[in-house]
Design a protein around this motif. Structure first.
Motif, short mmCIF file in Angstrom:
data_model
loop_
_atom_site.label_atom_id
_atom_site.label_comp_id
_atom_site.label_asym_id
_atom_site.label_seq_id
_atom_site.Cartn_x
_atom_site.Cartn_y
_atom_site.Cartn_z
N LEU A 17 0.81 -1.22 0.00
CA LEU A 17 0.00 0.00 0.00
C LEU A 17 0.85 1.27 0.00
O LEU A 17 0.41 2.30 -0.50
CB LEU A 17 -0.94 0.00 1.21
N SER A 18 2.06 1.20 0.56
CA SER A 18 2.93 2.38 0.62
C SER A 18 3.88 2.46 -0.57
O SER A 18 4.81 3.25 -0.56
CB SER A 18 3.73 2.37 1.92
N LEU A 19 3.64 1.63 -1.57
CA LEU A 19 4.51 1.56 -2.76
C LEU A 19 5.96 1.30 -2.36
O LEU A 19 6.89 1.90 -2.87
CB LEU A 19 4.39 2.84 -3.59
N GLN A 20 6.13 0.39 -1.39
CA GLN A 20 7.42 -0.07 -0.89
C GLN A 20 8.25 1.03 -0.25
O GLN A 20 9.47 1.02 -0.30
CB GLN A 20 8.21 -0.77 -2.00
N THR A 21 7.57 2.00 0.41
CA THR A 21 8.31 3.06 1.10
C THR A 21 8.30 2.89 2.61
O THR A 21 9.16 3.44 3.29
CB THR A 21 7.75 4.46 0.76
N VAL A 22 7.31 2.18 3.18
CA VAL A 22 7.24 1.96 4.62
C VAL A 22 7.59 0.51 4.91
O VAL A 22 6.83 -0.40 4.60
CB VAL A 22 5.84 2.30 5.19
N VAL A 23 8.77 0.31 5.48
CA VAL A 23 9.23 -1.03 5.85
C VAL A 23 8.96 -1.19 7.34
O VAL A 23 9.71 -0.68 8.17
CB VAL A 23 10.73 -1.22 5.52
N SER A 24 7.85 -1.85 7.69
CA SER A 24 7.41 -1.97 9.08
C SER A 24 7.50 -3.42 9.52
O SER A 24 6.95 -4.31 8.88
CB SER A 24 5.97 -1.46 9.20
N CYS A 25 8.21 -3.64 10.63
CA CYS A 25 8.48 -5.00 11.12
C CYS A 25 8.14 -5.11 12.60
O CYS A 25 7.96 -4.11 13.28
CB CYS A 25 9.97 -5.32 10.95
N THR A 26 8.12 -6.35 13.09
CA THR A 26 7.99 -6.59 14.52
C THR A 26 9.33 -7.08 15.04
O THR A 26 10.11 -7.69 14.30
CB THR A 26 6.90 -7.62 14.84
N CYS A 27 9.60 -6.78 16.31
CA CYS A 27 10.84 -7.20 16.94
C CYS A 27 10.72 -8.66 17.36
O CYS A 27 9.75 -9.05 18.00
CB CYS A 27 11.12 -6.32 18.14
#
Length: 86
Positions: A17-27
């Protein structure tokens, strides 16, 4: 050696959805020990509260690359301008 904290793969729907700009992960609850010479880049994982497209709110971390390391890979000495004067 270096000790690094491990993180999950990026959230696929948010990445899309962010066009591969938001790389969000869990620890993850794991660490790794690596040879320092194997490190090719350094990033920061910054905490943020995320509401996923499914409506679930979670504590996540987003990746921020260190731009100063990219500059050092150009092999251009600092302080040299276009006119060649240091």
């Amino acid at each position: 050696v270096a000790v690094i904290q491990m993180y999950s793969a990026p959230d696929k729907s948010l990445l899309y959805l962010s066009l591969q700009t938001v790389v969000s992960c869990t620890c993850l609850e794991s660490i790794a020990v690596v040879n320092v010479k194997q490190i090719i880049s350094v990033i920061a994982m910054l905490p943020h509260k995320l509401t996923l497209p499914s409506g679930v709110t979670k504590n996540h971390f987003f990746m921020l690359e260190n731009p100063s390391l990219d500059i050092s890979n150009l092999r251009v000495p600092y302080g040299v301008g276009d006119d060649g004067v240091e």
